[in-house]
Design a protein around this motif. Structure first.
Motif, mmCIF file in Angstrom:
data_model
loop_
_atom_site.group_PDB
_atom_site.id
_atom_site.type_symbol
_atom_site.label_atom_id
_atom_site.label_comp_id
_atom_site.label_asym_id
_atom_site.label_seq_id
_atom_site.Cartn_x
_atom_site.Cartn_y
_atom_site.Cartn_z
ATOM 1 N N MET A 1 0.852 -1.180 0.000
ATOM 2 C CA MET A 1 0.000 0.000 0.000
ATOM 3 C C MET A 1 0.899 1.245 0.000
ATOM 4 O O MET A 1 1.856 1.332 0.747
ATOM 5 N N GLU A 2 0.575 2.194 -0.854
ATOM 6 C CA GLU A 2 1.337 3.437 -0.912
ATOM 7 C C GLU A 2 0.899 4.342 0.237
ATOM 8 O O GLU A 2 -0.274 4.412 0.582
ATOM 9 N N LYS A 3 1.877 5.035 0.811
ATOM 10 C CA LYS A 3 1.552 5.911 1.933
ATOM 11 C C LYS A 3 0.688 7.069 1.473
ATOM 12 O O LYS A 3 0.871 7.617 0.399
ATOM 13 N N ALA A 4 -0.240 7.455 2.342
ATOM 14 C CA ALA A 4 -1.068 8.627 2.083
ATOM 15 C C ALA A 4 -0.167 9.857 2.051
ATOM 16 O O ALA A 4 0.912 9.875 2.644
ATOM 17 N N ILE A 5 -0.613 10.889 1.360
ATOM 18 C CA ILE A 5 0.178 12.118 1.233
ATOM 19 C C ILE A 5 0.563 12.670 2.600
ATOM 20 O O ILE A 5 1.707 13.060 2.816
ATOM 21 N N LEU A 7 1.027 11.141 5.359
ATOM 22 C CA LEU A 7 2.035 10.300 5.984
ATOM 23 C C LEU A 7 3.367 10.417 5.254
ATOM 24 O O LEU A 7 4.427 10.317 5.879
ATOM 25 N N GLN A 8 3.334 10.654 3.950
ATOM 26 C CA GLN A 8 4.573 10.876 3.204
ATOM 27 C C GLN A 8 5.267 12.145 3.691
ATOM 28 O O GLN A 8 6.492 12.171 3.834
ATOM 29 N N SER A 9 4.499 13.184 3.961
ATOM 30 C CA SER A 9 5.107 14.432 4.415
ATOM 31 C C SER A 9 5.732 14.266 5.803
ATOM 32 O O SER A 9 6.801 14.796 6.072
ATOM 33 N N ILE A 10 5.086 13.504 6.663
ATOM 34 C CA ILE A 10 5.653 13.228 7.979
ATOM 35 C C ILE A 10 6.953 12.444 7.821
ATOM 36 O O ILE A 10 7.976 12.773 8.421
ATOM 37 N N SER A 11 6.934 11.418 6.992
ATOM 38 C CA SER A 11 8.125 10.594 6.777
ATOM 39 C C SER A 11 9.262 11.381 6.140
ATOM 40 O O SER A 11 10.426 11.172 6.470
ATOM 41 N N ARG A 12 8.928 12.299 5.242
ATOM 42 C CA ARG A 12 9.951 13.128 4.584
ATOM 43 C C ARG A 12 10.653 14.018 5.609
ATOM 44 O O ARG A 12 11.875 14.129 5.616
ATOM 45 N N ASP A 116 7.128 6.925 13.078
ATOM 46 C CA ASP A 116 7.153 6.306 11.749
ATOM 47 C C ASP A 116 6.786 4.827 11.766
ATOM 48 O O ASP A 116 5.998 4.371 10.941
ATOM 49 N N ASP A 117 7.366 4.084 12.690
ATOM 50 C CA ASP A 117 7.208 2.627 12.665
ATOM 51 C C ASP A 117 5.924 2.133 13.317
ATOM 52 O O ASP A 117 5.407 1.085 12.948
ATOM 53 N N VAL A 118 5.403 2.892 14.260
ATOM 54 C CA VAL A 118 4.196 2.444 14.960
ATOM 55 C C VAL A 118 2.985 3.274 14.545
ATOM 56 O O VAL A 118 2.012 2.752 13.999
ATOM 57 N N LEU A 119 3.050 4.584 14.798
ATOM 58 C CA LEU A 119 1.867 5.413 14.553
ATOM 59 C C LEU A 119 1.508 5.517 13.079
ATOM 60 O O LEU A 119 0.347 5.347 12.707
ATOM 61 N N VAL A 120 2.494 5.813 12.239
ATOM 62 C CA VAL A 120 2.196 5.967 10.805
ATOM 63 C C VAL A 120 1.658 4.662 10.231
ATOM 64 O O VAL A 120 0.678 4.655 9.476
ATOM 65 N N HIS A 121 2.258 3.561 10.628
ATOM 66 C CA HIS A 121 1.781 2.255 10.145
ATOM 67 C C HIS A 121 0.324 2.018 10.552
ATOM 68 O O HIS A 121 -0.504 1.593 9.740
ATOM 69 N N LYS A 122 0.016 2.317 11.800
ATOM 70 C CA LYS A 122 -1.359 2.128 12.288
ATOM 71 C C LYS A 122 -2.319 3.118 11.616
ATOM 72 O O LYS A 122 -3.457 2.765 11.302
ATOM 73 N N MET A 123 -1.851 4.341 11.384
ATOM 74 C CA MET A 123 -2.697 5.329 10.713
ATOM 75 C C MET A 123 -3.029 4.871 9.293
ATOM 76 O O MET A 123 -4.182 4.997 8.859
ATOM 77 N N GLU A 124 -2.053 4.346 8.587
ATOM 78 C CA GLU A 124 -2.281 3.837 7.230
ATOM 79 C C GLU A 124 -3.356 2.761 7.224
ATOM 80 O O GLU A 124 -4.188 2.715 6.330
ATOM 81 N N LYS A 125 -3.286 1.934 8.235
ATOM 82 C CA LYS A 125 -4.183 0.789 8.318
ATOM 83 C C LYS A 125 -5.596 1.181 8.754
ATOM 84 O O LYS A 125 -6.579 0.657 8.244
ATOM 85 N N ASP A 126 -5.702 2.148 9.692
ATOM 86 C CA ASP A 126 -6.970 2.381 10.363
ATOM 87 C C ASP A 126 -7.739 3.640 9.948
ATOM 88 O O ASP A 126 -8.926 3.746 10.251
ATOM 89 N N ILE A 127 -7.056 4.598 9.314
ATOM 90 C CA ILE A 127 -7.711 5.884 9.046
ATOM 91 C C ILE A 127 -7.925 6.059 7.545
ATOM 92 O O ILE A 127 -6.997 5.874 6.757
ATOM 93 N N PRO A 128 -9.128 6.437 7.143
ATOM 94 C CA PRO A 128 -9.416 6.636 5.720
ATOM 95 C C PRO A 128 -8.524 7.722 5.100
ATOM 96 O O PRO A 128 -8.188 8.721 5.752
#
Length: 160
Positions: A1-5, A7-12, A116-128
Motif C-alpha cells: 500500500m502506498e503511503k497517504a500524502i 504520511l509521506q510528508s511526515i516521513s519526509r 514512523d514505525d508504529v503510529l504511521v503504520h497504524k494510521m495507514e491501516k486504520d484511518i481513511p
C-alpha cells in the motif's frame, strides 16, 4: 500500500531529522567541538524540531484521539514530546556536555522511530485516506515542508 500524502510528508520530515541526528551523533562520538555541537543542537531544536513537536501536540495528538488510538500510544507520544522539550531547555541553560547531547539525539531518534514505525503504520491501516488528507492540509499550514532544510545539514558537517 502506498503511503497517504499526509504520511509521506511526515516521513519526509523525519528522514531529514534522521540525517541531522546521524551527523550530530558523529560529532558527539568523535568528541567534536562542544560549543559547535551545542549550537547545532539548539539550531536543530529551534528551527526544526520545536515546530514539529508543536504541530504534533496541536494537530496529531487530537487527530489520533478522535480516531480512538490506543491511549498508551498517545501517552507515550506526549511523554516523549515533553522530555524532548525539557532536554532542549536544559541544552540552552546548562553545559552538561556530551552525555546530554547524546541523550537528546537518542530520544529524538526514538521518537521519530515510534512515530514512523508504529503510529504511521497504524494510521495507514486504520484511518481513511480522506481524513489523512485533512491532516496533511493542517500540518502543511503549521510546518510546511522545506526542501532547503536539507541545506542546514551542511552547518552540522563542521562539527565532525
Amino acid at each position: 500500500m502506498e503511503k497517504a500524502i499526509a504520511l509521506q510528508s511526515i516521513s519526509r520530515e523525519h528522514e531529514l531529522d534522521r540525517k541531522t541526528c546521524s551527523q550530530l551523533m558523529n560529532g558527539i562520538r568523535s568528541n567534536g567541538d562542544k560549543r559547535k555541537i551545542k549550537e547545532a543542537l539548539l539550531a536543530f531544536w529551534q528551527n526544526d524540531l520545536q515546530k514539529q513537536i508543536d504541530a504534533e501536540e496541536r494537530l496529531l495528538l487530537p487527530f489520533l484521539a478522535r480516531h480512538h488510538f490506543n491511549d498508551q500510544y498517545l501517552a507515550l507520544l506526549q511523554r516523549e514530546q515533553n522530555t524532548i522539550r525539557v532536554l532542549a531547555q536544559r541544552l540552552s541553560i546548562h553545559d552538561d556536555g556530551y552525555y546530554l547531547y547524546e541523550t537528546f539525539v537518542n530520544l529524538v531518534q526514538q521518537h521519530i522511530s515510534f512515530v514512523d514505525d508504529v503510529l504511521v503504520h497504524k494510521m495507514e491501516k486504520d484511518i481513511p485516506e480522506k481524513e489523512l488528507a485533512q491532516l496533511h492540509w493542517a500540518l502543511s499550514i503549521i510546518t510546511p515542508y522545506c526542501p532547503n532544510r536539507a541545506g542546514s545539514l551542511s552547518r552540522i558537517d563542521s562539527i565532525v
